[in-house]
Scaffold this motif. Sequence first.
Motif, PDB file in Angstrom:
ATOM      1  N   GLY A 144       0.260  -0.816   0.125  1.00  0.00           N
ATOM      2  CA  GLY A 144       0.142   0.318   0.077  1.00  0.00           C
ATOM      3  C   GLY A 144       0.931   1.159   0.092  1.00  0.00           C
ATOM      4  N   THR A 145       1.819   1.247  -0.163  1.00  0.00           N
ATOM      5  CA  THR A 145       3.072   2.780  -0.208  1.00  0.00           C
ATOM      6  C   THR A 145       2.952   3.125  -1.496  1.00  0.00           C
ATOM      7  OG1 THR A 145       4.687   0.999   1.197  1.00  0.00           O
ATOM      8  CG2 THR A 145       5.458   2.937  -0.052  1.00  0.00           C
ATOM      9  N   PRO A 146       2.293   2.570  -2.423  1.00  0.00           N
ATOM     10  CA  PRO A 146       2.238   3.665  -3.264  1.00  0.00           C
ATOM     11  C   PRO A 146       0.854   4.154  -3.378  1.00  0.00           C
ATOM     12  CG  PRO A 146       3.357   1.226  -4.597  1.00  0.00           C
ATOM     13  CD  PRO A 146       2.667   0.840  -2.867  1.00  0.00           C
ATOM     14  N   SER A 147       0.197   4.103  -2.913  1.00  0.00           N
ATOM     15  CA  SER A 147      -1.656   4.472  -2.164  1.00  0.00           C
ATOM     16  C   SER A 147      -0.984   6.375  -1.652  1.00  0.00           C
ATOM     17  CB  SER A 147      -2.324   3.620  -1.923  1.00  0.00           C
ATOM     18  OG  SER A 147      -2.587   2.883  -2.453  1.00  0.00           O
ATOM     19  N   LEU A 148      -0.338   5.181  -0.169  1.00  0.00           N
ATOM     20  CA  LEU A 148      -0.246   6.533   1.229  1.00  0.00           C
ATOM     21  C   LEU A 148       1.274   7.693  -0.001  1.00  0.00           C
ATOM     22  CD1 LEU A 148      -0.166   6.970   4.307  1.00  0.00           C
ATOM     23  CD2 LEU A 148       2.483   6.463   3.635  1.00  0.00           C
ATOM     24  N   LYS A 149       1.923   7.243  -1.186  1.00  0.00           N
ATOM     25  CA  LYS A 149       2.670   8.299  -2.183  1.00  0.00           C
ATOM     26  C   LYS A 149       1.920   9.446  -2.443  1.00  0.00           C
ATOM     27  CE  LYS A 149       5.847   8.926  -5.213  1.00  0.00           C
ATOM     28  NZ  LYS A 149       7.278   8.096  -6.706  1.00  0.00           N
ATOM     29  N   ALA A 150       0.596   8.133  -3.169  1.00  0.00           N
ATOM     30  CA  ALA A 150      -0.146   9.743  -3.610  1.00  0.00           C
ATOM     31  C   ALA A 150      -0.697  10.384  -2.868  1.00  0.00           C
ATOM     32  CB  ALA A 150      -1.436   8.342  -4.322  1.00  0.00           C
ATOM     33  N   LEU A 151      -1.362  10.269  -1.362  1.00  0.00           N
ATOM     34  CA  LEU A 151      -1.941  10.324  -1.013  1.00  0.00           C
ATOM     35  C   LEU A 151      -1.164  11.733  -0.011  1.00  0.00           C
ATOM     36  CD1 LEU A 151      -4.484  11.382   0.971  1.00  0.00           C
ATOM     37  CD2 LEU A 151      -3.071   9.612   3.064  1.00  0.00           C
TER      38      LEU A 151
END
Length: 234
Positions: free
Chosen positions: A131-138
């Motif tokens: 889920g790290t890429p999703s956190l980056k998007a946030l």
Amino acid sequence: MKKLIRGLLDFQRHTLPSYRATFARLAKGQTPDCLFISCSDSRVVPNLLVSTDPGDLFTVRNVGNLVPTAAINGQPTADRSEAAAIEFSLGFLPIEDVVVCGHSSCGAMKAILAGGAVDGAPNLEKWLAHGTPSLKALRENTQVGVGLPEADRLSQLNVLEQLEHLKTYPIVRDRLAAGTLRLHGWWFDIGAAQVHAYRADLGRFVPIDETEGDRLLTELSDAAEEQSGLRAVQ
């Protein structure tokens, strides 16, 4: 377990009689047309949300409705279970649509927001790294989910990120290119019991109410007619 056993007995007494023909048919094989990827959260019940019968959905559930990416050669970068489900459902079943469905108040998203460390659960901790890429998007100040609690914003962005992860699988890319597969991002607001769909043209998730539902049905019908026309030409 008492609730499960009582529920099973209730099913056998009251529900099974009306489903005997369905299960007799399903014993010969399955023909679902949708791969539904959702969170393992007990509050999210796909068949209940969309009022489907046995045999309608090919369902994959995991913590955080995550889809590990595939390498260039198509091999998964993590556990092979989900990759196997993707290959089997899209390669051997009449699947035409894939839905990735996130939800509000997701514990996985809250853990990712808190840094992803989970004491005493090393496997969970490693899994949440997807889920790290999703956190980056946030962190990049996207407008998706503006106004929602941060964990819910992350949950919506996570749905979109997992759709991108799906595209790293050769079978998904090939079928998208051939026009025989559609990807959909959904998000379930538990408190309101309302499912939202991502609208790329609006850049946000919108509730699937009567109006939006009719629009989606028309869109799917038009796409089916277009695909039918292409097959006829070929």
